[in-house]
Write a protein that holds these residues in place. Structure first.
Motif, PDB file in Angstrom:
ATOM      1  N   ILE A 247       0.835  -1.199   0.000  1.00  0.00           N
ATOM      2  CA  ILE A 247       0.000   0.000   0.000  1.00  0.00           C
ATOM      3  C   ILE A 247       0.869   1.248   0.000  1.00  0.00           C
ATOM      4  CG2 ILE A 247      -1.838   1.269   1.189  1.00  0.00           C
ATOM      5  CD1 ILE A 247      -2.715  -1.488   0.126  1.00  0.00           C
ATOM      6  N   ARG A 248       0.817   1.976  -1.082  1.00  0.00           N
ATOM      7  CA  ARG A 248       1.583   3.214  -1.205  1.00  0.00           C
ATOM      8  C   ARG A 248       0.776   4.371  -0.643  1.00  0.00           C
ATOM      9  NH1 ARG A 248       5.053   0.906  -0.339  1.00  0.00           N
ATOM     10  NH2 ARG A 248       6.014   2.919  -0.006  1.00  0.00           N
ATOM     11  N   CYS A 249       1.459   5.435  -0.326  1.00  0.00           N
ATOM     12  CA  CYS A 249       0.835   6.596   0.304  1.00  0.00           C
ATOM     13  C   CYS A 249       0.935   7.802  -0.619  1.00  0.00           C
ATOM     14  CB  CYS A 249       1.541   6.878   1.636  1.00  0.00           C
ATOM     15  SG  CYS A 249       0.696   8.099   2.641  1.00  0.00           S
ATOM     16  N   ALA A 250      -0.156   8.558  -0.732  1.00  0.00           N
ATOM     17  CA  ALA A 250      -0.205   9.753  -1.561  1.00  0.00           C
ATOM     18  C   ALA A 250       0.126  10.990  -0.725  1.00  0.00           C
ATOM     19  CB  ALA A 250      -1.605   9.901  -2.165  1.00  0.00           C
ATOM     20  N   GLY A 251       0.529  12.049  -1.409  1.00  0.00           N
ATOM     21  CA  GLY A 251       0.765  13.329  -0.745  1.00  0.00           C
ATOM     22  C   GLY A 251       2.105  13.439  -0.040  1.00  0.00           C
ATOM     23  N   LEU A 252       3.062  12.610  -0.450  1.00  0.00           N
ATOM     24  CA  LEU A 252       4.366  12.616   0.203  1.00  0.00           C
ATOM     25  C   LEU A 252       5.386  13.390  -0.624  1.00  0.00           C
ATOM     26  CD1 LEU A 252       4.634   8.928   1.432  1.00  0.00           C
ATOM     27  CD2 LEU A 252       3.679  10.921   2.608  1.00  0.00           C
ATOM     28  N   ALA A 253       6.415  13.866   0.063  1.00  0.00           N
ATOM     29  CA  ALA A 253       7.524  14.543  -0.611  1.00  0.00           C
ATOM     30  C   ALA A 253       8.203  13.551  -1.550  1.00  0.00           C
ATOM     31  CB  ALA A 253       8.509  15.065   0.428  1.00  0.00           C
ATOM     32  N   PRO A 254       8.847  14.054  -2.601  1.00  0.00           N
ATOM     33  CA  PRO A 254       9.558  13.140  -3.490  1.00  0.00           C
ATOM     34  C   PRO A 254      10.737  12.481  -2.763  1.00  0.00           C
ATOM     35  CG  PRO A 254       9.749  15.430  -4.263  1.00  0.00           C
ATOM     36  CD  PRO A 254       8.922  15.443  -3.018  1.00  0.00           C
ATOM     37  N   GLY A 255      11.060  11.285  -3.184  1.00  0.00           N
ATOM     38  CA  GLY A 255      12.208  10.588  -2.615  1.00  0.00           C
ATOM     39  C   GLY A 255      11.809   9.449  -1.710  1.00  0.00           C
ATOM     40  N   ALA A 256      12.660   8.432  -1.663  1.00  0.00           N
ATOM     41  CA  ALA A 256      12.383   7.230  -0.877  1.00  0.00           C
ATOM     42  C   ALA A 256      12.274   7.519   0.611  1.00  0.00           C
ATOM     43  CB  ALA A 256      13.473   6.184  -1.133  1.00  0.00           C
ATOM     44  N   GLU A 257      12.976   8.517   1.104  1.00  0.00           N
ATOM     45  CA  GLU A 257      12.962   8.790   2.545  1.00  0.00           C
ATOM     46  C   GLU A 257      11.634   9.371   3.038  1.00  0.00           C
ATOM     47  OE1 GLU A 257      14.105  12.540   0.548  1.00  0.00           O
ATOM     48  OE2 GLU A 257      14.846  10.500   0.318  1.00  0.00           O
ATOM     49  N   SER A 258      10.719   9.645   2.134  1.00  0.00           N
ATOM     50  CA  SER A 258       9.424  10.190   2.546  1.00  0.00           C
ATOM     51  C   SER A 258       8.458   9.124   3.061  1.00  0.00           C
ATOM     52  CB  SER A 258       8.778  10.978   1.409  1.00  0.00           C
ATOM     53  OG  SER A 258       8.445  10.110   0.352  1.00  0.00           O
ATOM     54  N   ASP A 259       8.835   7.852   2.919  1.00  0.00           N
ATOM     55  CA  ASP A 259       7.995   6.734   3.384  1.00  0.00           C
ATOM     56  C   ASP A 259       8.930   5.613   3.820  1.00  0.00           C
ATOM     57  OD1 ASP A 259       5.967   4.915   3.897  1.00  0.00           O
ATOM     58  OD2 ASP A 259       5.181   4.899   1.851  1.00  0.00           O
ATOM     59  N   MET A 260       9.229   5.567   5.122  1.00  0.00           N
ATOM     60  CA  MET A 260      10.193   4.601   5.646  1.00  0.00           C
ATOM     61  C   MET A 260       9.619   3.875   6.857  1.00  0.00           C
ATOM     62  SD  MET A 260      13.855   6.624   5.325  1.00  0.00           S
ATOM     63  CE  MET A 260      13.735   7.357   6.926  1.00  0.00           C
ATOM     64  N   LEU A 261      10.273   2.772   7.222  1.00  0.00           N
ATOM     65  CA  LEU A 261       9.887   1.996   8.405  1.00  0.00           C
ATOM     66  C   LEU A 261      10.954   2.114   9.483  1.00  0.00           C
ATOM     67  CD1 LEU A 261       8.569  -1.384   6.961  1.00  0.00           C
ATOM     68  CD2 LEU A 261       7.231   0.548   7.798  1.00  0.00           C
ATOM     69  N   LEU A 262      10.504   2.042  10.723  1.00  0.00           N
ATOM     70  CA  LEU A 262      11.388   2.017  11.875  1.00  0.00           C
ATOM     71  C   LEU A 262      10.936   0.894  12.794  1.00  0.00           C
ATOM     72  CD1 LEU A 262      13.590   3.257  13.742  1.00  0.00           C
ATOM     73  CD2 LEU A 262      11.804   4.788  14.616  1.00  0.00           C
ATOM     74  N   TYR A 263      11.807  -0.065  13.025  1.00  0.00           N
ATOM     75  CA  TYR A 263      11.560  -1.133  13.999  1.00  0.00           C
ATOM     76  C   TYR A 263      12.200  -0.675  15.297  1.00  0.00           C
ATOM     77  CZ  TYR A 263      12.435  -5.626  16.382  1.00  0.00           C
ATOM     78  OH  TYR A 263      12.519  -6.652  17.293  1.00  0.00           O
ATOM     79  N   GLN A 264      11.435  -0.714  16.399  1.00  0.00           N
ATOM     80  CA  GLN A 264      11.973  -0.286  17.686  1.00  0.00           C
ATOM     81  C   GLN A 264      11.398  -1.128  18.811  1.00  0.00           C
ATOM     82  OE1 GLN A 264      11.156   3.926  17.887  1.00  0.00           O
ATOM     83  NE2 GLN A 264       9.086   3.657  17.165  1.00  0.00           N
ATOM     84  N   TRP A 265      12.160  -1.201  19.907  1.00  0.00           N
ATOM     85  CA  TRP A 265      11.772  -2.052  21.029  1.00  0.00           C
ATOM     86  C   TRP A 265      12.408  -1.523  22.302  1.00  0.00           C
ATOM     87  CZ3 TRP A 265      15.389  -3.020  17.359  1.00  0.00           C
ATOM     88  CH2 TRP A 265      16.689  -3.188  17.791  1.00  0.00           C
ATOM     89  N   GLY A 266      11.812  -1.901  23.422  1.00  0.00           N
ATOM     90  CA  GLY A 266      12.371  -1.571  24.718  1.00  0.00           C
ATOM     91  C   GLY A 266      11.292  -1.431  25.770  1.00  0.00           C
ATOM     92  N   VAL A 267      11.739  -1.239  27.004  1.00  0.00           N
ATOM     93  CA  VAL A 267      10.841  -0.998  28.126  1.00  0.00           C
ATOM     94  C   VAL A 267      10.717   0.510  28.286  1.00  0.00           C
ATOM     95  CG1 VAL A 267      10.463  -1.294  30.608  1.00  0.00           C
ATOM     96  CG2 VAL A 267      11.444  -3.172  29.271  1.00  0.00           C
ATOM     97  N   TYR A 268       9.479   1.004  28.265  1.00  0.00           N
ATOM     98  CA  TYR A 268       9.214   2.443  28.340  1.00  0.00           C
ATOM     99  C   TYR A 268       8.055   2.704  29.283  1.00  0.00           C
ATOM    100  CZ  TYR A 268      11.847   2.361  23.964  1.00  0.00           C
ATOM    101  OH  TYR A 268      12.801   2.156  23.017  1.00  0.00           O
ATOM    102  N   ASN A 269       8.042   3.924  29.813  1.00  0.00           N
ATOM    103  CA  ASN A 269       6.906   4.407  30.593  1.00  0.00           C
ATOM    104  C   ASN A 269       6.585   5.795  30.073  1.00  0.00           C
ATOM    105  OD1 ASN A 269       5.024   5.353  32.405  1.00  0.00           O
ATOM    106  ND2 ASN A 269       6.086   4.580  34.204  1.00  0.00           N
ATOM    107  N   TRP A 270       5.514   5.896  29.314  1.00  0.00           N
ATOM    108  CA  TRP A 270       5.091   7.166  28.716  1.00  0.00           C
ATOM    109  C   TRP A 270       3.996   7.825  29.553  1.00  0.00           C
ATOM    110  CZ3 TRP A 270       8.670   8.263  25.385  1.00  0.00           C
ATOM    111  CH2 TRP A 270       9.271   7.262  24.639  1.00  0.00           C
TER     112      TRP A 270
END
Length: 180
Positions: free
Chosen positions: A70-93
């Motif tokens: 699924i692609r997203c519309a309305g983004l700036a040109p370039g691959a960096e405008s739609d990226m993934l970030l995998y993250q993990w850890g113990v947090y208290n928000w």
């Protein structure tokens, strides 16, 4: 069943699927950053998967597949405008301590600058933190495009965080979009 009736039913089925794809206004609405959470939930439901019952392996598989498909519309040109970030850890928000395993899709909107351009679809599994989970150092890894998804998949599945929770049911899974 005779051939004429079968042809008619096939045509009706095809028309029904086309109408469902196009919607009432005649064309599919492209996903935008602000519609990404709803689109993701619809994606899951079309595959008979529901956030409330989602496992960690399903979260990873479906979120990566969603990014690839699924692609997203309305983004700036370039691959960096739609990226993934995998993250993990113990947090208290501010709502209690949890171990989080998260895949975030970050968008950069066209025509905006700085933090005003950034928004994120976060898909997060929350777990009761145990001593073993507390020992896992928090971290993250970026995926800069669709061509890197398989590398990210291998990294996730080999990570200590994933291995620690892949067989544990999350307390809850949340998919939410917000500006950064």
């Amino acid at each position: 069943m005779n051939t004429r009736r079968r042809t008619f039913l096939t045509a009706i089925s095809a028309a029904t699927m086309l109408f469902a794809t196009l919607g009432a206004v005649g064309a599919p609405r492209p996903m935008t950053p602000s519609s990404s959470a709803a689109t993701y939930k619809d994606w899951l439901e079309s595959r008979r998967i529901y956030l409330a019952a989602m496992s960690t392996p399903q979260l990873v598989t479906e979120t990566l597949s969603f990014f690839q498909t699924i692609r997203c519309a309305g983004l700036a040109p370039g691959a960096e405008s739609d990226m993934l970030l995998y993250q993990w850890g113990v947090y208290n928000w501010g709502h209690g301590e949890h171990f989080e395993l998260d895949i975030t899709r970050q968008f950069i909107a066209e025509g905006r600058v700085g933090d005003d351009a950034l928004s994120q679809l976060r898909v997060t599994a929350y777990f009761q933190p145990t001593e073993d989970l507390r020992r896992i150092k928090a971290g993250n890894r970026w995926c800069e495009g669709v061509d890197q998804v398989e590398q990210l998949r291998r990294f996730v599945q080999a990570s200590e965080a994933y291995k620690a929770v892949s067989q544990v049911a999350p307390q809850r899974v949340v998919a939410e979009w917000s500006p950064v």
